[in-house]
Design a protein around this motif. Structure first.
Motif, short mmCIF file in Angstrom:
data_model
loop_
_atom_site.label_atom_id
_atom_site.label_comp_id
_atom_site.label_asym_id
_atom_site.label_seq_id
_atom_site.Cartn_x
_atom_site.Cartn_y
_atom_site.Cartn_z
N GLY A 112 13.97 13.44 -46.66
CA GLY A 112 15.11 14.23 -46.18
C GLY A 112 14.64 15.45 -45.40
N GLN A 113 13.57 16.08 -45.85
CA GLN A 113 13.02 17.20 -45.10
C GLN A 113 12.52 16.74 -43.73
N CYS A 114 11.83 15.60 -43.70
CA CYS A 114 11.36 15.05 -42.41
C CYS A 114 12.54 14.71 -41.51
N HIS A 115 13.59 14.20 -42.11
CA HIS A 115 14.80 13.85 -41.35
C HIS A 115 15.35 15.10 -40.67
N ALA A 116 15.41 16.20 -41.41
CA ALA A 116 15.91 17.46 -40.84
C ALA A 116 14.98 17.95 -39.72
N LEU A 117 13.67 17.84 -39.93
CA LEU A 117 12.72 18.26 -38.90
C LEU A 117 12.86 17.40 -37.65
N LEU A 118 12.99 16.10 -37.83
CA LEU A 118 13.16 15.21 -36.68
C LEU A 118 14.45 15.53 -35.92
N THR A 119 15.51 15.82 -36.65
CA THR A 119 16.78 16.20 -36.02
C THR A 119 16.59 17.46 -35.20
N PHE B 180 6.18 22.00 -46.42
CA PHE B 180 4.85 21.58 -45.99
C PHE B 180 4.70 21.76 -44.48
N ARG B 181 5.41 22.72 -43.97
CA ARG B 181 5.36 23.25 -42.61
C ARG B 181 5.88 22.32 -41.52
N SER B 182 5.31 21.15 -41.38
CA SER B 182 5.57 20.29 -40.23
C SER B 182 5.89 18.87 -40.66
N VAL B 183 6.27 18.05 -39.70
CA VAL B 183 6.42 16.62 -39.98
C VAL B 183 5.07 16.08 -40.46
N LEU C 67 11.12 6.14 -40.76
CA LEU C 67 10.72 7.53 -40.54
C LEU C 67 9.49 7.61 -39.64
N PHE C 68 8.51 6.78 -39.88
CA PHE C 68 7.30 6.79 -39.05
C PHE C 68 7.61 6.31 -37.63
N GLU C 69 8.52 5.36 -37.50
CA GLU C 69 8.92 4.90 -36.17
C GLU C 69 9.51 6.06 -35.36
N ALA C 70 10.35 6.85 -35.99
CA ALA C 70 10.95 8.01 -35.31
C ALA C 70 9.90 9.08 -35.04
N ALA C 71 9.02 9.34 -35.99
CA ALA C 71 7.99 10.38 -35.82
C ALA C 71 7.01 10.00 -34.71
N ALA C 72 6.80 8.71 -34.49
CA ALA C 72 5.87 8.25 -33.45
C ALA C 72 6.32 8.67 -32.06
N ASP C 73 7.61 8.92 -31.89
CA ASP C 73 8.14 9.33 -30.58
C ASP C 73 7.97 10.81 -30.29
#
Length: 164
Positions: free
Chosen positions: A139-146, A39-42, A19-25
């Motif tokens: 899962g919420q972060c996954h949706a936000l990243l998508t 919690f609003r954001s990634v 998850l952090f690897e994907a968020a780093a991009d």
């Protein structure tokens, strides 16, 4: 039961790294954008996961709750949060690895964050909640990243198990 929780601790580490690897991009503006998540954001969601995990780990150990609200931003900079997440996940794996069946079956007592109520419960269901809570917010972060990047990493437990 201990083997199950050891697997969940290792899965937690694996999933958080992905998850952090994907968020780093993400561009910083996207990483911090209010997308309407709880919690609003990634950024907010990853910080909540960190804060909640630190709180739960303190409870498991019989320590007082750290002085954070559940929506606290423990680390404003992504790199610092990522480094602390890696250290925390190692701490979680070490804690779970140190447990005995008797300790897993024993009760813990802690104070809730929102209303400072005292709760006593068996450690095993609290550990189950702990790992389920992580999965929920990842899962919420996954949706936000998508939404933000058009893709997100596979985080299914089954993929982790197949890699092992």
């Amino acid at each position: 039961m201990k083997a199950h929780f050891e697997m969940m601790a290792a899965y937690n580490d694996w999933a958080n790294r992905r998850l952090f690897e994907a968020a780093a991009d993400l561009p910083d503006a996207d990483y911090r954008a209010d997308c309407g998540a709880f919690f609003r954001s990634v950024h907010g969601t990853l910080n909540h996961l960190f804060v909640a995990d630190v709180i739960w780990l303190a409870r498991f150990r019989g320590d007082p709750n750290p002085p954070w609200a559940l929506d606290s931003i423990a680390h404003d900079q992504f790199d610092a949060l990522r480094a602390r997440r890696v250290a925390l996940d190692h701490d979680i794996m070490g804690f779970v690895g140190s447990l005995t069946d008797a300790r897993i079956a024993a009760e813990i007592t802690y104070r809730t964050v929102l209303d400072a109520k005292s709760v006593t419960q068996q450690l095993a269901p609290a550990l189950s909640h702990f790992f389920n809570h992580q999965t929920h917010h990842r899962g919420q972060c996954h949706a936000l990243l998508t939404r933000l990047a058009g893709k997100a990493p596979a985080l299914d437990l089954l993929y982790f198990q197949r890699e092992r």
